[in-house]
Design an enzyme around this catalytic site. Sequence first.
Site, PDB file in Angstrom:
ATOM      1  N   TYR A 105     -11.928  -3.051  -8.618  1.00  0.00           N
ATOM      2  CA  TYR A 105     -12.622  -2.723  -7.368  1.00  0.00           C
ATOM      3  C   TYR A 105     -12.091  -1.410  -6.817  1.00  0.00           C
ATOM      4  O   TYR A 105     -10.892  -1.283  -6.545  1.00  0.00           O
ATOM      5  CB  TYR A 105     -12.426  -3.833  -6.332  1.00  0.00           C
ATOM      6  N   ASP A 116      -5.246   2.929  -7.819  1.00  0.00           N
ATOM      7  CA  ASP A 116      -5.839   2.444  -6.573  1.00  0.00           C
ATOM      8  C   ASP A 116      -4.851   1.456  -5.953  1.00  0.00           C
ATOM      9  O   ASP A 116      -4.769   0.300  -6.358  1.00  0.00           O
ATOM     10  CB  ASP A 116      -7.185   1.773  -6.881  1.00  0.00           C
ATOM     11  N   LYS A 147      -5.119  -0.190   4.157  1.00  0.00           N
ATOM     12  CA  LYS A 147      -4.659  -1.476   4.664  1.00  0.00           C
ATOM     13  C   LYS A 147      -3.318  -1.378   5.392  1.00  0.00           C
ATOM     14  O   LYS A 147      -3.277  -1.107   6.583  1.00  0.00           O
ATOM     15  CB  LYS A 147      -4.644  -2.519   3.553  1.00  0.00           C
TER      16      LYS A 147
END
Length: 430
Positions: A140, A235, A263
């Site tokens: 993702y 990532d 985040k």
Amino acid sequence: MPVQVGDREEALKARARRVLPGGTFGNFPGDVIVSHGQGGRVWDVAGREYVDFLLGSGPMFIGHGHPEVLEAVREQLSRGTTFFANNEAGIALAEAIVEAVPCAEQLRYVSSGSEADLYAMRLARAFRGRDRIVKFEGGYHGMSDYGLMSLAPRQLANFPQAVPDSPGIPRAVRDEVLVSPFNDLEAVTRLVEARHEEIAGIIVEPLQRLIPPAPGFLQGLRDLCTRFGIVLIFDEVVTGFRFAYGGAQDYYGVTPDLCTLGKVIGGGFPLAAVVGRAEIMALFDRAAVGEDRFLMQVGTLSGNPIAAVAGLKTLEVLRRPGAYEGVFARGRALMDGLAAEVARAGIAAQVVGEPPLFDLVFTEGAVGDYRATLRADKAMAAHVNRAMRAGGILKGDSKYYIATAHEDRDIDQALASFATAMRTLPSQAG
């Protein structure tokens, strides 16, 4: 006549269905409407209390309402909320990140992980003057057209063909993304050896969703990229500052050329970043590279001072003795407890992940790539998640996030709720 709590909750759900597609923000199911959070717990508008293993999908690594973060935010609020210009807090946070993350020599802020991944791939293409990106099936990398290639393909294609995960993606994008199976170093090596002159970068989650890298896989990617002059992108939107203070690249001991962060670095506010080697990051600097090589990047809220002070305080908390040790101890206790419970129940399941981030996959055999997850019993997982929510445990469809704010009692409650879910499984699972 006062409005009853249940009536208010149902009214809110009805309001959401009128104005939101599907009645949600597109994230978590709309049957939970969160009122507030504190530490490692949240409460919904009906007053139900949950141990929170969702953590806002990860940002609340030191828990909700941390008093030091709140104080830092309150202090900044009185001085201004955003400027579209450099500010001291944003500079200080960039310094802290560069000092912590092995690959980081310079940094550029954005507001979301999707943006960070988009710009990292664009940066690799601009730096190498090549068009194609290699990614791994099931990985993702945000909501861009490139990111939504072969994330969760419903129809499997032969590698390296990319499969779009959404309508609306131009057909031409499929040709610019090459897909390989995660944890298969031989397969990606064959692909790169055959097509390296076309490939600008390889992007990978060091821990792909839940799946840890096989021994030598990440180092093999590093060696492959060095050999062919390809930009290696980690990532780390999820894993950054979660697996270690230096992120998954520190935890696994492999340094990429670029990485993306999000985040945790915003302390609960919208903030993300692309970080990496100064030679590559220089493409964001018109004066350094000239007009022809300059990569334009602008964001209204990039480096927002509210997010920056929240991130700075969060990183300060994480530098304190025992922060990561507590996360790993409680995460390991929950992983071991879940594994013991499914063994007692005679259920085929694997606990997949690392102590700060993991879940159960209801299948036999090892889970080493995306296609292995397709064997999983999704009905059983859905039943367990529903039953655990009824038992006061809030988690995503496929993740337990562990916070520094979680306590031993939270782990005990989760295991008790899971045991109850296992006892009700035969009559309720589909």
